[in-house]
Scaffold this motif. Sequence first.
Motif, PDB file in Angstrom:
ATOM      1  N   GLY A  48       0.809  -1.212   0.000  1.00 14.54           N
ATOM      2  CA  GLY A  48       0.000   0.000   0.000  1.00 14.54           C
ATOM      3  C   GLY A  48       0.842   1.261   0.000  1.00 14.54           C
ATOM      4  O   GLY A  48       1.525   1.562  -0.949  1.00 14.54           O
ATOM      5  N   ASP A  49       0.750   2.024   1.109  1.00 11.21           N
ATOM      6  CA  ASP A  49       1.437   3.301   1.196  1.00 11.21           C
ATOM      7  C   ASP A  49       2.948   3.152   1.328  1.00 11.21           C
ATOM      8  O   ASP A  49       3.691   4.062   1.004  1.00 11.21           O
ATOM      9  N   HIS A  50       3.411   2.038   1.851  1.00  9.04           N
ATOM     10  CA  HIS A  50       4.830   1.825   2.064  1.00  9.04           C
ATOM     11  C   HIS A  50       5.314   0.730   1.123  1.00  9.04           C
ATOM     12  O   HIS A  50       5.249  -0.449   1.449  1.00  9.04           O
ATOM     13  N   PRO A  51       5.804   1.121  -0.047  1.00  4.59           N
ATOM     14  CA  PRO A  51       6.224   0.099  -1.016  1.00  4.59           C
ATOM     15  C   PRO A  51       7.435  -0.680  -0.519  1.00  4.59           C
ATOM     16  O   PRO A  51       8.268  -0.168   0.219  1.00  4.59           O
ATOM     17  N   VAL A  52       7.493  -1.923  -0.924  1.00  2.00           N
ATOM     18  CA  VAL A  52       8.659  -2.755  -0.625  1.00  2.00           C
ATOM     19  C   VAL A  52       9.594  -2.624  -1.814  1.00  2.00           C
ATOM     20  O   VAL A  52       9.252  -2.993  -2.933  1.00  2.00           O
ATOM     21  N   TRP A  53      10.766  -2.077  -1.564  1.00  2.00           N
ATOM     22  CA  TRP A  53      11.717  -1.792  -2.632  1.00  2.00           C
ATOM     23  C   TRP A  53      12.535  -3.030  -2.964  1.00  2.00           C
ATOM     24  O   TRP A  53      12.919  -3.787  -2.083  1.00  2.00           O
ATOM     25  N   THR A  54      12.838  -3.186  -4.244  1.00  2.00           N
ATOM     26  CA  THR A  54      13.701  -4.256  -4.725  1.00  2.00           C
ATOM     27  C   THR A  54      14.995  -3.619  -5.219  1.00  2.00           C
ATOM     28  O   THR A  54      14.956  -2.724  -6.069  1.00  2.00           O
ATOM     29  N   ALA A  55      16.107  -4.054  -4.688  1.00  6.11           N
ATOM     30  CA  ALA A  55      17.415  -3.523  -5.086  1.00  6.11           C
ATOM     31  C   ALA A  55      17.908  -4.226  -6.349  1.00  6.11           C
ATOM     32  O   ALA A  55      17.441  -5.311  -6.692  1.00  6.11           O
ATOM     33  N   LEU A  56      18.849  -3.615  -7.024  1.00  8.03           N
ATOM     34  CA  LEU A  56      19.441  -4.233  -8.207  1.00  8.03           C
ATOM     35  C   LEU A  56      20.430  -5.315  -7.789  1.00  8.03           C
ATOM     36  O   LEU A  56      21.067  -5.210  -6.742  1.00  8.03           O
ATOM     37  N   TRP A  98      19.962   2.655  -6.612  1.00 12.13           N
ATOM     38  CA  TRP A  98      18.917   2.193  -7.537  1.00 12.13           C
ATOM     39  C   TRP A  98      18.008   1.190  -6.856  1.00 12.13           C
ATOM     40  O   TRP A  98      18.471   0.237  -6.214  1.00 12.13           O
ATOM     41  N   ARG A  99      16.693   1.369  -7.023  1.00  7.72           N
ATOM     42  CA  ARG A  99      15.715   0.407  -6.534  1.00  7.72           C
ATOM     43  C   ARG A  99      14.392   0.651  -7.243  1.00  7.72           C
ATOM     44  O   ARG A  99      14.178   1.713  -7.831  1.00  7.72           O
ATOM     45  N   TYR A 100      13.523  -0.343  -7.177  1.00 10.43           N
ATOM     46  CA  TYR A 100      12.203  -0.191  -7.788  1.00 10.43           C
ATOM     47  C   TYR A 100      11.176  -0.926  -6.941  1.00 10.43           C
ATOM     48  O   TYR A 100      11.510  -1.811  -6.156  1.00 10.43           O
ATOM     49  N   ALA A 101       9.913  -0.523  -7.094  1.00  8.94           N
ATOM     50  CA  ALA A 101       8.815  -1.143  -6.348  1.00  8.94           C
ATOM     51  C   ALA A 101       7.582  -1.178  -7.242  1.00  8.94           C
ATOM     52  O   ALA A 101       7.253  -0.188  -7.901  1.00  8.94           O
ATOM     53  N   GLU A 102       6.933  -2.316  -7.241  1.00 11.74           N
ATOM     54  CA  GLU A 102       5.670  -2.466  -7.964  1.00 11.74           C
ATOM     55  C   GLU A 102       4.536  -2.205  -6.983  1.00 11.74           C
ATOM     56  O   GLU A 102       4.453  -2.856  -5.951  1.00 11.74           O
ATOM     57  N   ARG A 103       3.681  -1.242  -7.312  1.00 15.24           N
ATOM     58  CA  ARG A 103       2.511  -0.970  -6.478  1.00 15.24           C
ATOM     59  C   ARG A 103       1.257  -1.344  -7.254  1.00 15.24           C
ATOM     60  O   ARG A 103       1.337  -1.819  -8.379  1.00 15.24           O
ATOM     61  N   ALA A 104       0.100  -1.129  -6.652  1.00 17.76           N
ATOM     62  CA  ALA A 104      -1.161  -1.531  -7.276  1.00 17.76           C
ATOM     63  C   ALA A 104      -1.412  -0.809  -8.593  1.00 17.76           C
ATOM     64  O   ALA A 104      -1.891  -1.421  -9.554  1.00 17.76           O
ATOM     65  N   ASP A 105      -1.092   0.491  -8.664  1.00 20.31           N
ATOM     66  CA  ASP A 105      -1.428   1.278  -9.850  1.00 20.31           C
ATOM     67  C   ASP A 105      -0.230   1.810 -10.620  1.00 20.31           C
ATOM     68  O   ASP A 105      -0.404   2.399 -11.685  1.00 20.31           O
ATOM     69  N   ASP A 106       0.976   1.653 -10.065  1.00 25.25           N
ATOM     70  CA  ASP A 106       2.133   2.231 -10.736  1.00 25.25           C
ATOM     71  C   ASP A 106       3.423   1.528 -10.318  1.00 25.25           C
ATOM     72  O   ASP A 106       3.438   0.732  -9.393  1.00 25.25           O
ATOM     73  N   LEU A 107       4.470   1.857 -11.045  1.00 28.40           N
ATOM     74  CA  LEU A 107       5.812   1.346 -10.765  1.00 28.40           C
ATOM     75  C   LEU A 107       6.658   2.518 -10.300  1.00 28.40           C
ATOM     76  O   LEU A 107       6.651   3.582 -10.939  1.00 28.40           O
ATOM     77  N   LEU A 108       7.369   2.345  -9.203  1.00 28.28           N
ATOM     78  CA  LEU A 108       8.273   3.376  -8.691  1.00 28.28           C
ATOM     79  C   LEU A 108       9.705   2.981  -9.009  1.00 28.28           C
ATOM     80  O   LEU A 108      10.082   1.823  -8.825  1.00 28.28           O
ATOM     81  N   ILE A 109      10.474   3.945  -9.487  1.00 27.47           N
ATOM     82  CA  ILE A 109      11.905   3.737  -9.717  1.00 27.47           C
ATOM     83  C   ILE A 109      12.624   4.873  -9.007  1.00 27.47           C
ATOM     84  O   ILE A 109      12.343   6.049  -9.246  1.00 27.47           O
ATOM     85  N   TRP A 118      21.526  13.933  -5.978  1.00 24.39           N
ATOM     86  CA  TRP A 118      20.226  14.357  -6.451  1.00 24.39           C
ATOM     87  C   TRP A 118      19.349  13.129  -6.575  1.00 24.39           C
ATOM     88  O   TRP A 118      19.456  12.364  -7.534  1.00 24.39           O
ATOM     89  N   ARG A 119      18.509  12.923  -5.615  1.00 25.78           N
ATOM     90  CA  ARG A 119      17.616  11.772  -5.579  1.00 25.78           C
ATOM     91  C   ARG A 119      16.510  11.980  -6.604  1.00 25.78           C
ATOM     92  O   ARG A 119      15.913  13.051  -6.672  1.00 25.78           O
ATOM     93  N   GLU A 120      16.245  10.966  -7.396  1.00 25.16           N
ATOM     94  CA  GLU A 120      15.198  11.049  -8.412  1.00 25.16           C
ATOM     95  C   GLU A 120      14.274   9.854  -8.252  1.00 25.16           C
ATOM     96  O   GLU A 120      14.729   8.708  -8.199  1.00 25.16           O
ATOM     97  N   GLU A 121      13.001  10.126  -8.131  1.00 25.72           N
ATOM     98  CA  GLU A 121      12.017   9.054  -8.030  1.00 25.72           C
ATOM     99  C   GLU A 121      11.014   9.228  -9.164  1.00 25.72           C
ATOM    100  O   GLU A 121      10.386  10.267  -9.292  1.00 25.72           O
ATOM    101  N   THR A 122      10.890   8.195  -9.971  1.00 25.38           N
ATOM    102  CA  THR A 122       9.984   8.221 -11.109  1.00 25.38           C
ATOM    103  C   THR A 122       8.795   7.323 -10.806  1.00 25.38           C
ATOM    104  O   THR A 122       8.964   6.191 -10.361  1.00 25.38           O
ATOM    105  N   VAL A 123       7.608   7.834 -11.046  1.00 21.68           N
ATOM    106  CA  VAL A 123       6.378   7.070 -10.883  1.00 21.68           C
ATOM    107  C   VAL A 123       5.795   6.867 -12.268  1.00 21.68           C
ATOM    108  O   VAL A 123       5.505   7.826 -12.973  1.00 21.68           O
ATOM    109  N   VAL A 124       5.650   5.607 -12.665  1.00 25.40           N
ATOM    110  CA  VAL A 124       5.118   5.289 -13.986  1.00 25.40           C
ATOM    111  C   VAL A 124       3.777   4.576 -13.799  1.00 25.40           C
ATOM    112  O   VAL A 124       3.750   3.411 -13.398  1.00 25.40           O
TER     113      VAL A 124
END
Length: 167
Positions: free
Chosen positions: A13-21, A81-92, A98-104
């Motif tokens: 939900g609100d706290h995604p579980v991140w997957t590392a490379l 680098w890390r990513y998380a799959e959520r219900a409606d989007d993917l976080l990278i 400079w921290r960058e977080e992309t929501v797709v």
Amino acid sequence: METGSGEEGRAAGDHPVWTALPPGLLRMRRLLLVVWLAPAAVAAGLVLGVTAGPAWSAPALLPLAPMVWGWVLLGRNWRSWRYAERADDLLISRGVLWREETVVPYGRMQLVEVTSGPVERRFGLATVQLHTAAAATDATIPGLDPAEAERLRDRLTELGEARSAGL
């Protein structure tokens, strides 16, 4: 840094579980660093040693400083680098200074590619590239295990088709 499967990431939900490379990406990048900078140090040492004498070959150690600095920076970059799959989007998420977080959003994805160049294949790695309607929001996840890259591609394609069906 938390790691987990995509199922856990979507259930959180609100706290995604991140997957590392995987660490293979770090090994590949560090090997490339050594392959490019070590010959420069040897060549500089040989040229200076032969033309100016052995005492003048000490400046050949200068390319070793960027190699050590690069070694450390590559490790910090890889850990960021890390990513998380959520219900409606993917976080990278990525970046050290400079921290960058992309929501797709899944519904915005138009194409999901898995690529692997010759060096990546040698290290058993693949890259997932996400193309969206806006060219500026294309996202990449480098250095994945090929099986995970294909699983992610299939999952994102499935979710993208399901979410865009209502548009």
